[in-house]
Design an enzyme around this catalytic site. Structure first.
Site, PDB file in Angstrom:
ATOM      1  CD  GLN A  61      26.441   4.692  31.212  1.00 48.11           C
ATOM      2  OE1 GLN A  61      27.046   4.092  32.044  1.00 48.11           O
ATOM      3  NE2 GLN A  61      25.828   5.812  31.504  1.00 48.11           N
ATOM      4  CB  CYS A  62      26.660  10.098  28.582  1.00 53.34           C
ATOM      5  SG  CYS A  62      25.237  10.692  27.653  1.00 53.34           S
ATOM      6  NE  ARG A  63      22.913  14.894  34.765  1.00 53.35           N
ATOM      7  CZ  ARG A  63      21.897  15.691  34.424  1.00 53.35           C
ATOM      8  NH1 ARG A  63      21.712  16.031  33.165  1.00 53.35           N
ATOM      9  NH2 ARG A  63      21.062  16.131  35.346  1.00 53.35           N
ATOM     10  CB  ILE A  91      23.329   7.150  34.327  1.00 54.35           C
ATOM     11  CG1 ILE A  91      23.437   6.207  35.528  1.00 54.35           C
ATOM     12  CG2 ILE A  91      23.490   8.604  34.712  1.00 54.35           C
ATOM     13  CD1 ILE A  91      24.825   6.073  36.100  1.00 54.35           C
TER      14      ILE A  91
END
Length: 105
Positions: A61-63, A91
Site C-alpha cells: 500500500q501507499c497513498r 491510504i
C-alpha cells in the site's frame, strides 16, 4: 496484477488473518499516518526484498495505489513473487471508507 479493496483489507484485519502489510511510502509519509504495516519505501524495496514474505499473502500500500502497484510489478517481474496484492486507492481510500479523521496529505 492482483488487487484488494480497503473493505477486503479491513475484513482480513478484523478476522486476524495471517498476511503481511507493506507500506511503500517514504518514512515521513508513514509517520503522518499509517495502517500499522511495515514501512519499506519504494526506493529500497528491491534492496530489502528479503523482508517480504513468500509464504503468505503480502499487501502493498501507499497513498493512492500507484507506488504500491509499481512495487508489485517490480517484485513480480524481477523476483517472481506470486503472493502480492496492491491495495486499491491506498491510504486515501482507507481514510474515506473507515477513518475520516486520519491525517492525510
Amino acid at each position: 496484477m492482483k488487487e484488494i479493496s480497503v473493505e477486503e483489507l479491513k475484513q482480513k484485519i478484523d478476522n486476524k488473518e495471517d498476511f503481511q502489510l507493506i507500506d511503500v511510502r517514504e518514512t515521513f509519509e508513514y509517520d503522518t499516518s499509517n495502517l500499522n504495516g511495515e514501512n519499506i519505501p519504494l526506493g529500497g524495496i528491491l534492496i530489502e526484498v528479503d523482508k517480504i514474505a513468500t509464504d503468505k499473502p503480502v499487501i502493498m500500500q501507499c497513498r493512492s495505489g500507484k507506488r504500491s502497484a509499481a512495487a508489485v510489478m517490480q517484485l513480480e517481474q524481477l523476483h517472481g513473487f506470486t503472493n502480492l496484492y496492491n491495495l486499491k486507492g491506498g491510504i486515501l481510500a482507507w481514510q474515506a471508507a473507515f477513518d475520516p479523521g486520519m491525517p492525510v496529505y
